[in-house]
Design an enzyme around this catalytic site. Structure first.
Site, PDB file in Angstrom:
ATOM      1  N   HIS A 131      -5.108 -41.073  39.597  1.00 48.80           N
ATOM      2  CA  HIS A 131      -4.184 -39.983  39.929  1.00 48.80           C
ATOM      3  C   HIS A 131      -3.660 -40.270  41.343  1.00 48.80           C
ATOM      4  O   HIS A 131      -4.367 -40.871  42.164  1.00 48.80           O
ATOM      5  CB  HIS A 131      -4.986 -38.678  39.908  1.00 48.80           C
ATOM      6  CG  HIS A 131      -4.197 -37.421  40.034  1.00 48.80           C
ATOM      7  ND1 HIS A 131      -3.725 -36.973  41.245  1.00 48.80           N
ATOM      8  CD2 HIS A 131      -3.818 -36.504  39.120  1.00 48.80           C
ATOM      9  CE1 HIS A 131      -3.089 -35.819  41.058  1.00 48.80           C
ATOM     10  NE2 HIS A 131      -3.127 -35.512  39.773  1.00 48.80           N
ATOM     11  N   ASP A 208     -13.967 -39.632  41.402  1.00 46.27           N
ATOM     12  CA  ASP A 208     -13.091 -38.484  41.186  1.00 46.27           C
ATOM     13  C   ASP A 208     -13.443 -37.932  39.789  1.00 46.27           C
ATOM     14  O   ASP A 208     -13.104 -38.527  38.771  1.00 46.27           O
ATOM     15  CB  ASP A 208     -11.637 -38.977  41.261  1.00 46.27           C
ATOM     16  CG  ASP A 208     -10.630 -37.974  40.714  1.00 46.27           C
ATOM     17  OD1 ASP A 208     -11.038 -36.897  40.237  1.00 46.27           O
ATOM     18  OD2 ASP A 208      -9.431 -38.280  40.763  1.00 46.27           O
ATOM     19  N   GLN A 211     -11.600 -34.775  35.848  1.00 44.08           N
ATOM     20  CA  GLN A 211     -11.425 -34.627  34.393  1.00 44.08           C
ATOM     21  C   GLN A 211     -12.715 -34.795  33.610  1.00 44.08           C
ATOM     22  O   GLN A 211     -12.692 -34.788  32.382  1.00 44.08           O
ATOM     23  CB  GLN A 211     -10.405 -35.664  33.888  1.00 44.08           C
ATOM     24  CG  GLN A 211      -9.018 -35.506  34.452  1.00 44.08           C
ATOM     25  CD  GLN A 211      -8.295 -34.271  33.926  1.00 44.08           C
ATOM     26  OE1 GLN A 211      -8.667 -33.701  32.891  1.00 44.08           O
ATOM     27  NE2 GLN A 211      -7.286 -33.829  34.640  1.00 44.08           N
ATOM     28  N   LYS A 234     -10.116 -26.877  36.729  1.00 41.09           N
ATOM     29  CA  LYS A 234     -10.119 -27.589  35.441  1.00 41.09           C
ATOM     30  C   LYS A 234     -11.416 -27.305  34.682  1.00 41.09           C
ATOM     31  O   LYS A 234     -11.669 -27.847  33.619  1.00 41.09           O
ATOM     32  CB  LYS A 234      -9.944 -29.086  35.681  1.00 41.09           C
ATOM     33  CG  LYS A 234      -8.563 -29.426  36.275  1.00 41.09           C
ATOM     34  CD  LYS A 234      -8.415 -30.903  36.520  1.00 41.09           C
ATOM     35  CE  LYS A 234      -7.299 -31.238  37.482  1.00 41.09           C
ATOM     36  NZ  LYS A 234      -5.966 -31.174  36.886  1.00 41.09           N
ATOM     37  N   CYS A 372       1.199 -37.505  37.471  1.00 44.21           N
ATOM     38  CA  CYS A 372       0.745 -37.967  38.801  1.00 44.21           C
ATOM     39  C   CYS A 372       0.065 -39.327  38.705  1.00 44.21           C
ATOM     40  O   CYS A 372      -0.922 -39.599  39.421  1.00 44.21           O
ATOM     41  CB  CYS A 372      -0.179 -36.955  39.477  1.00 44.21           C
ATOM     42  SG  CYS A 372       0.648 -35.431  39.885  1.00 44.21           S
TER      43      CYS A 372
END
Ligand SMILES: Cc1ncc(COP(=O)(O)O)c(C=O)c1O
Length: 414
Positions: A131, A208, A211, A234, A372
């Site tokens: 991202h 990261d 997700q 999220k 993104c």
């Protein structure tokens, strides 16, 4: 999935949907089908109520007060830290730093760790699947320091190509910053391989997890990464709050990121001393209600049966892949065997934006564009994709509605 499960599942999902009043509405004269969960999840009643309860019952600033409301607010705020420590499986709550989200967490590490530890000629390793928020902070750091950002390539299926791993991770590598799950393609990345490789050269690893945490459990101690971050929104929580997990010894050695109240020990014009971790990195009045609601979101996420979440999302992905693949001219981007419930696709000769607009006219919310991840789209030579991302509260019937709406949109656009 057993026959018994397939009978139980729809009922379990119906019950779950009752927790999300927003799902029960019409959009453009059609029942809302919300398939934009990778952008942000919907919020259950318990999360919304936790914000109202705070403002109606115990709104006060935290940490500095001696009065009753300040104590209640501080207690509720710090409870989220405790819940997050348990959620990520660290016994040390000092390793949990509140941020405004994944982007803020990555910038914190790039600035507070990066500026001290990355020098001219050093390498920062990211992947083609990142991202923008896990690319640009590193580019800014590299530019300032004269360092180099290197990129892990991908295979046509959208998985990391680790053929040249021992060149990508080398003595110059100072930090590896990669996502656990790709937001654009859904690929679950084998981060364990990179963490092991990083250790051989003494590089740090930031994951990261924006997700990942909504789909499966994460254990930062078992992973043994240096940093792990994600956003609340999220994971059924509010926008504007997130977390950075960092190993205590790494955080302690880092300089503060932002200066202000809360992050100091003493301030004088002859010199200032800083607070202990985690407060050293939490300058200013935080998003108190957001962090309290983040705690409610963690409670909600952990109350879900893990096997149910996995099997239901897997079934949604399998069914949607089968249905969408049967549409002539539709190409799916991201075909790893190991992926979460995200499908990115394009239809021959149709711009993703047009498809997204016609789906919206039929009540279906998907994301269109580059997600993104412009370098990834450039790699595929496409302007963007249509992305349908499924959450545990989505149903097989909604996938049928997506499929039928797609057929209609395609027939109108061709
Ligand atoms: C993989 C990934 N990383 C980072 C981000 C940025 O998250 P936020 O905007 O909540 O900071 C996102 C959001 O879409 C994401 O999917």
């Amino acid at each position: 999935m057993t026959t018994q499960d397939s009978i139980i599942l729809p009922k379990a999902v119906d019950k779950l949907r009752d927790e999300f009043p927003i799902l029960h509405q019409e959009v453009n004269g059609h029942p809302l089908v919300y398939l934009d969960n990778a952008a942000t999840s919907q919020k259950p009643l318990s999360v919304v109520e936790s914000i109202t309860n705070y403002y109606l019952g115990y709104n006060a600033n935290i940490h500095r007060g001696v009065h009753h409301l300040a104590n209640l607010a501080t207690e509720a705020f710090e409870k989220t830290r405790k819940k997050l420590a348990a959620f990520l499986n660290t016994p040390d709550q000092r390793e949990i730093i509140f941020t405004s989200g994944t982007t803020d967490s990555i910038n914190l590490v790039a600035q507070a760790w990066g500026r001290m530890n990355v020098h001219s000629g050093d390498e920062i390793l990211v992947s083609m699947l990142e991202h923008h928020s896990n690319i640009v902070p590193w580019q800014m750091l590299a530019q300032e320091k004269g360092a180099v950002v290197r990129v892990i390539p991908i295979t046509p299926k959208g998985e990391w190509d680790l053929t040249d791993l021992n060149q990508l991770v080398n003595a110059k590598t100072k930090i590896i910053a990669v996502n656990h799950v790709s937001n654009a393609l859904g690929t679950i990345n084998p981060i364990e391989i990179l963490i092991a490789e990083a250790k051989k050269v003494g590089a740090k690893v930031l994951i990261d997890g924006a997700q990942s945490v909504v789909h499966f459990e994460v254990d930062v101690k078992a992973l043994d990464c240096d940093f792990y971050c994600f956003s609340a929104h999220k994971l059924y929580g509010p926008t504007g709050v997130g977390v950075l997990y960092g190993k205590a010894e790494v955080l302690e050695a880092m300089a503060p990121y932002r200066g202000g109240g809360e992050m100091i020990h003493t301030v004088s014009f002859s010199g200032t001393t800083y607070n202990e971790i985690p407060h050293k990195f939490e300058a200013g009045t935080p998003n108190i209600e957001g962090i309290i609601a983040f705690g409610a979101a963690i409670d909600f996420a952990t109350s879900l049966d893990k096997d149910f979440v996995q099997s239901h999302e897997h079934e949604l992905l399998r069914y949607a892949t089968e249905k969408l693949s049967s549409i002539e001219g539709l190409k799916i981007y991201g075909e790893s065997e190991n992926k979460v419930s995200v499908i990115s696709f394009l239809v021959d000769g149709i711009h993703p934006y047009d498809l997204g607009t016609l789906l919206d006219h039929q009540g279906i919310a998907v994301r269109t564009g580059h997600h993104c991840t412009q370098p990834l789209m450039e790699h595929f030579g496409i302007p963007g994709t249509v992305r349908a991302s499924f959450a545990v509260y989505n149903t097989i019937e909604e996938i049928d509605m997506l499929y039928n709406a797609l057929l209609k949109a395609i027939s109108m656009l061709k």
